[in-house]
Design a protein around this motif. Structure first.
Motif, PDB file in Angstrom:
ATOM      1  N   TRP A  53     -61.345 -13.799-101.922  1.00 25.55           N
ATOM      2  CA  TRP A  53     -61.886 -14.484-100.748  1.00 25.55           C
ATOM      3  C   TRP A  53     -62.074 -15.976-100.995  1.00 25.55           C
ATOM      4  O   TRP A  53     -62.062 -16.785-100.078  1.00 25.55           O
ATOM      5  N   LEU A  54     -62.243 -16.334-102.257  1.00 29.64           N
ATOM      6  CA  LEU A  54     -62.333 -17.742-102.595  1.00 29.64           C
ATOM      7  C   LEU A  54     -60.939 -18.342-102.649  1.00 29.64           C
ATOM      8  O   LEU A  54     -60.681 -19.455-102.207  1.00 29.64           O
ATOM      9  N   VAL A  55     -60.040 -17.552-103.183  1.00 28.46           N
ATOM     10  CA  VAL A  55     -58.675 -18.008-103.397  1.00 28.46           C
ATOM     11  C   VAL A  55     -57.935 -18.243-102.087  1.00 28.46           C
ATOM     12  O   VAL A  55     -57.157 -19.184-101.965  1.00 28.46           O
ATOM     13  N   LEU A  56     -58.183 -17.388-101.104  1.00 29.35           N
ATOM     14  CA  LEU A  56     -57.435 -17.473 -99.854  1.00 29.35           C
ATOM     15  C   LEU A  56     -57.494 -18.861 -99.228  1.00 29.35           C
ATOM     16  O   LEU A  56     -56.443 -19.487 -99.024  1.00 29.35           O
ATOM     17  N   PRO A  57     -58.678 -19.379 -98.932  1.00 25.97           N
ATOM     18  CA  PRO A  57     -58.680 -20.701 -98.320  1.00 25.97           C
ATOM     19  C   PRO A  57     -58.160 -21.788 -99.267  1.00 25.97           C
ATOM     20  O   PRO A  57     -57.492 -22.727 -98.843  1.00 25.97           O
ATOM     21  N   LEU A  58     -58.435 -21.610-100.576  1.00 26.43           N
ATOM     22  CA  LEU A  58     -57.981 -22.620-101.537  1.00 26.43           C
ATOM     23  C   LEU A  58     -56.459 -22.707-101.584  1.00 26.43           C
ATOM     24  O   LEU A  58     -55.873 -23.791-101.545  1.00 26.43           O
ATOM     25  N   ALA A  59     -55.835 -21.537-101.707  1.00 26.14           N
ATOM     26  CA  ALA A  59     -54.373 -21.528-101.806  1.00 26.14           C
ATOM     27  C   ALA A  59     -53.755 -22.085-100.534  1.00 26.14           C
ATOM     28  O   ALA A  59     -52.787 -22.849-100.574  1.00 26.14           O
ATOM     29  N   ALA A  60     -54.311 -21.708 -99.408  1.00 21.61           N
ATOM     30  CA  ALA A  60     -53.788 -22.235 -98.148  1.00 21.61           C
ATOM     31  C   ALA A  60     -53.971 -23.746 -98.105  1.00 21.61           C
ATOM     32  O   ALA A  60     -53.091 -24.479 -97.642  1.00 21.61           O
ATOM     33  N   ALA A  61     -55.112 -24.208 -98.631  1.00 19.96           N
ATOM     34  CA  ALA A  61     -55.348 -25.649 -98.642  1.00 19.96           C
ATOM     35  C   ALA A  61     -54.331 -26.351 -99.537  1.00 19.96           C
ATOM     36  O   ALA A  61     -53.853 -27.438 -99.218  1.00 19.96           O
ATOM     37  N   ILE A  62     -53.982 -25.690-100.649  1.00 17.68           N
ATOM     38  CA  ILE A  62     -52.969 -26.271-101.534  1.00 17.68           C
ATOM     39  C   ILE A  62     -51.646 -26.390-100.807  1.00 17.68           C
ATOM     40  O   ILE A  62     -50.956 -27.409-100.877  1.00 17.68           O
ATOM     41  N   ALA A  63     -51.305 -25.321-100.091  1.00 19.02           N
ATOM     42  CA  ALA A  63     -50.059 -25.373 -99.324  1.00 19.02           C
ATOM     43  C   ALA A  63     -50.118 -26.505 -98.310  1.00 19.02           C
ATOM     44  O   ALA A  63     -49.172 -27.267 -98.138  1.00 19.02           O
ATOM     45  N   GLY A  64     -51.253 -26.606 -97.638  1.00 18.27           N
ATOM     46  CA  GLY A  64     -51.414 -27.668 -96.653  1.00 18.27           C
ATOM     47  C   GLY A  64     -51.316 -29.042 -97.300  1.00 18.27           C
ATOM     48  O   GLY A  64     -50.690 -29.963 -96.766  1.00 18.27           O
TER      49      GLY A  64
END
Lengths: 387, 327, 287
Positions: B83-94
């Protein structure tokens, strides 16, 4: 408009749901295959499939198998996954849900590793044709690994190379995962024989066609031999180009490259001094030439039987006999437990063209395999590699 | 479409979507639905930059892959919670979207398309060859699924069953639709469409095209990243092909066939293309052949996709009705 | 030093090959502003056509080259008429999609017809010659010579013939060309036809050096795009210089730095160009 959209949506949903109704053809046992049947690796996938089909046809011609008193015919359900792991997963789910397959064959590690996430839970055996070590190291109880251990080849070839006085080897490995594993293992084995790896220049065997750049670089280090790890046709091309560049040393071929396939592209004189895996039809496994002939008869003179097709052929038989011994077509744990009792295949009147003779607990198949050299324009007598 | 009717239609579809796992227990069908959901998120995000801002982005697969790999690496190597990783990884992609957008969006049309395509290839190459980080062609395996969510009364929501995974994907799909819709209908969304219509004119009325395009691109990549994370934890295994430009091509096709520039279009396109080849149980090469042919025919005669075609039918009917009334 | 010269020669040969493929592409793009993604697959079909002729009918190599050029020329014109012309006034992305569909279609057709096997193109010219310690086969020299020949021929055609002039006219100003009575339809078909035959020539020349198989067109296709962006879309000298640059970059970069990341040079170069000089070296204006 609303009713029209709704109708179309309903139509789509029912189309999706009206997929193939489980074919309860009486007394048919289906075995699944998910592999690349189109695209760049299509030939490889079709090769594997061909072995399975041959076994299936033979078994059915003899009346099928008898499990717990009932007769069953075998049917191979073959789906294209275009080498993509998520399509393998999709195909596997389809075959286990709709066709009730007890086992799924797959010839690429991506698909196998992806299926390993749920095959124990969903209850099906993975018959994996891959050399990826992790497949038998993860403790998965329902996986069978078909090909032989790379280390057996890497060490046997290193020994042979040392005997021939080779000291410096340069390598052009492919960039696919099998090639990388091969290269890593070779980098461990070759120095043990006092040899040296002068250069490693990876090349994409699937996409590249001009290897001059790699070769020029590698030849500059004056190696005694060049190690090639990749598919037969591109490897043959590299050999050809190497000779064009004036390289006169020897070649060592990773087991993915098959000498007999390479000879379609490059004449044997150019392969002088090569150490490679013995072509299937030359192995002193008495079944190999028989299998080779039968294969040509079934698929045409132009087709050469390969390790892949032979191995898949054997493994379909292994599965079939295991079901007979276990007395069940659906209890996969019992079937898996019964597999070691299937051997030796010869006792059952079945060909074992790759010489498979047993199964390790972790699921790796055991066999003696053979290496060959090209000396004086001819293949030498094979030398055995046991592990 | 009449507002009331529309609301009922949406509610019905939502109800069906929620009930499906209770009715359909077959794992194969569930798998198709889950994958459709994931690809729909990707297609919808592509639609933002393609359909609404008019830029042909062929690198979408790269951002999907970056999201997938980022999440997998964080969960496997840093042991972080899903649940922590999900927004982080998406933010990295962004974030990568932002970085790439800066130079890329200065070009237009075909240059942008080809440039993004080549960027995609670069990403795939790096993911493949940088083994120290990504394990290269060997792939990353054993990617964990989402960790259980503890509930106040001591129970917890686990994600081990397919039904649970389905609901997870459905939630994110709905979230994506909701967020994208809000963006599109806001003032920002209108500037996107202004740029799609005529970039020079938009600039003339005070819109800053670079800023707007970069925003659209970044958001688009963020959601592609979310799709990537969901894929990684569902399939549990990643290899470099998941960043390949074929993924970009696939998403493009889903969007174009379904209907570019509409909300529903990408979803319908994805559903159709993910499910129909499964029904067309013919030889692999013939399937690709048909596929190519259908694509060509569709793009010539139904360029706005299926949804676009349906809308134009509605337009025509309305014009007919109007002319009837007048006669 | 020998290493350097060998890589140089490699690079020139690679470059010549890339230029030849890119020539057709840049012609089509320059006139019709359609980046023809399916170019590589027509190239593949040309290779199979000439292979088929040489192996099954024992046609002379050069004759089969000409036949392949003619056949693919017609295929190219046909594709323009059926697929791209209806999309002429549609948004660009539609042409991309159509090209992708065409790509899938051509590839699967090839798989069905020819199977997935890698085939060898029999040739008479694979004996190597050694010049100053550098080895190069006759076939590779032929590629360089032929590429040069075709480039000159093309320039002559465009600048000196009437047909060529119509093509240039349409490229520079479509409305103006129409006003003086030039049929855009005809010119489009002609351009596509010529562009595709050039690819056919490239394919037949290069095929004996490598292998022939259904997916052989994918990489040359991409590299050709890199070339025309570096060189400038629509520019013939651009395609040549761009091709040479790419070939040299790959050969020297691969030889001296790392073959692992060899392809990266090509695509990295492209991204650099796009960022700093999107119109390429010789490109004519924006888009």
């Amino acid at each position: 408009m609303k009713s029209k959209t709704k109708r179309i949506l309903m139509g789509i949903v029912s189309l999706c749901l009206s997929l193939v109704v489980p074919a309860w053809g009486a007394d048919v046992i289906k075995i699944g295959f998910s592999g690349p049947l189109s695209g760049g690796a299509a030939k490889y996938g079709k090769n594997c499939e061909a072995g399975m089909i041959m076994a299936m046809e033979e078994i059915n011609a003899k009346g099928g198998i008898t499990v717990a008193g009932k007769k069953y015919k075998i049917e191979v359900v073959s789906l294209d996954d275009r080498y993509k792991p998520d399509l393998t997963v999709q195909n596997a789910r389809r075959m286990t849900s709709l066709d009730n397959v007890p086992a799924v064959f797959c010839p690429h590690s991506g698909g196998i590793l992806a299926m390993m996430n749920f095959n124990e839970k969903d209850g099906f055996i993975i018959m994996g044709y891959t050399t990826h070590p992790k497949t038998v190291e993860m403790g998965n109880k329902l996986i069978i690994r078909l090909p032989p251990d790379i280390r057996a080849y890497a060490s046997a070839f290193s020994d042979r190379a040392k005997e021939r006085g080779i000291k410096k080897i340069a390598a052009i490995p492919g960039v696919h995962e099998y090639a990388k594993i091969w290269m890593d293992i070779f980098q461990e084995e070759w120095p043990k024989r006092g040899g040296v790896v002068t250069d490693v220049s990876p090349a994409d065997y699937m996409k590249e066609t001009d290897f001059y750049t790699h070769l020029t670089k590698v030849i500059a280090g004056k190696p005694d031999a060049i190690l090639l790890i990749g598919a037969s046709e591109p490897a043959a091309l590299i050999v050809k180009q190497a000779r064009e560049l004036g390289f006169q040393g020897k070649f060592i071929l990773g087991d993915q490259a098959k000498l007999d396939e390479m000879l379609k592209v490059v004449p044997i004189e150019k392969l002088e001094g090569t150490i490679a895996v013995t072509p299937l039809t030359n192995r002193p496994i008495k079944d190999a030439p028989t299998f080779g002939k039968a294969y040509k008869k079934r698929f045409g003179e132009a087709e050469a039987s390969t390790f892949e097709s032979a191995s898949h052929y054997e493994s379909v038989y292994i599965l079939a006999y295991a079901m007979e011994i276990a007395g069940t077509v659906s209890d996969v744990i019992k079937i898996r437990a019964a597999i070691p009792q299937v051997f030796p295949l010869e006792k059952r009147g079945t060909l074992a063209p790759t010489g498979v003779y047993g199964l390790r607990d972790n699921g790796a198949q055991l066999r003696i395999t053979y290496g060959t050299e090209v000396i004086g324009g001819k293949w030498t007598e094979p030398f055995g590699i046991r592990y | 479409m009449n507002q009331m009717v529309r609301k009922w239609l949406i509610l019905t579809i939502l109800a069906i979507a929620v009930i499906i796992p209770l009715v359909v227990t077959n794992k194969y069908y569930m798998n198709i639905l889950i994958m459709s959901g994931i690809w729909s998120i990707v297609a919808l995000s592509l639609n933002l930059i393609l359909g609404y801002t008019g830029q042909v982005n062929l690198a979408h697969g790269a951002f999907f892959g970056i999201g997938a790999y980022a999440s997998a690496l964080m969960m496997l190597k840093l042991n972080m919670n899903f649940w922590l990783v999900l927004p982080l990884a998406a933010a990295i992609a962004g974030f990568f979207g932002f970085l790439i957008g800066l130079p890329a969006l200065r070009t237009r049309g075909s240059y942008f398309a080809i440039g993004t395509l080549c960027f995609n290839i670069i990403v795939t190459l790096i993911v493949d060859r940088w083994e120290g980080l990504t394990e290269g062609a060997r792939g990353l395996m054993g990617i964990p699924g989402p960790s259980p969510i503890p509930l106040p009364w001591g129970a917890e929501i686990t994600f081990k069953t397919m039904a649970a995974q389905y609901y997870l994907v459905l939630c994110f799909l709905l979230l994506t639709i909701f967020v994208l819709r809000r963006i599109i209908q806001s003032l920002v969304g209108r500037t996107f469409r202004a740029i799609r219509g005529n970039e020079e004119l938009a600039e003339a009325v005070g819109i800053q095209p670079m800023r707007t395009k970069i925003l659209s691109f970044t958001v688009s990549c963020f959601f592609a990243g979310i799709g990537g994370v969901l894929y990684a934890s569902y399939i549990g295994f990643l290899s470099p092909e998941i960043t390949d430009y074929h993924v970009s091509f696939d998403s493009l096709i889903y969007v174009m066939i379904g209907g570019v520039g509409t909300i529903v279009g990408p979803i319908i396109g994805t559903l159709l293309i993910v499910t129909i080849p499964e029904t067309l149980h013919i030889a692999a090469e013939f399937r690709l052949l048909l596929y190519g042919l259908i694509l060509i025919v569709m793009i010539i005669y139904l360029p706005r996709g299926i949804v676009g075609w349906l809308k134009s039918l509605k337009e025509r009917k309305r014009k007919q009705e109007v002319s009837w009334e007048q006669s | 030093m020998v290493l350097f010269f060998q890589q140089l020669v490699n690079g020139i040969m690679l470059g010549a090959a890339y230029s030849l493929v890119a020539l057709g592409l840049t012609l089509i793009y320059g006139i019709l502003h359609i980046p023809n993604f399916a170019h590589g697959h027509k190239y593949m079909w040309a290779a199979f056509t000439s292979l088929f002729l040489v192996v099954n009918f024992h046609t002379n190599y050069w004759v089969s080259l000409v036949i392949a050029m003619v056949v693919l020329g017609f295929v190219g014109a046909g594709v323009e008429r059926l697929v791209y012309r209806p999309l002429r006034n549609a948004p660009h992305v539609n042409s991309f999609i159509a090209a992708i569909g065409l790509l899938l279609f051509l590839e699967s057709l090839s798989l069905i017809f020819w199977g997935a096997d890698f085939r060898r193109f029999p040739t008479l010219y694979d004996k190597p010659i050694h010049i100053f310690g550098v080895a190069i086969t006759l076939q590779r020299l032929l590629v360089i010579v032929a590429a040069a020949l075709f480039i000159i021929l093309l320039q002559v055609f465009i600048k000196r013939t009437w047909l060529g002039a119509t093509i240039e006219a349409v490229a520079q100003n479509p409305e103006g060309a129409q006003l003086v009575g030039i049929s855009i339809d005809r010119v489009s078909s002609l351009t596509f036809g010529i562009g595709t035959s050039l690819a056919a020539a490239a394919a037949t020349l290069i095929a004996p050096i490598f292998l022939v198989y259904p997916t052989m067109g994918a990489m040359p296709n991409l590299k050709a795009f890199v070339v025309i962006i570096i060189g400038g879309m629509g520019s013939i000298p651009g395609a040549v210089i761009g091709g040479l640059m790419l070939g040299l970059m790959e050969a020297l970069g691969g030889g001296y730095i790392s073959t692992d990341y060899k392809d990266l040079f090509a695509f990295g170069a492209l991204v650099t160009f796009l960022t700093f000089r999107p119109t390429g070296l010789f490109g004519k204006g924006v888009r």
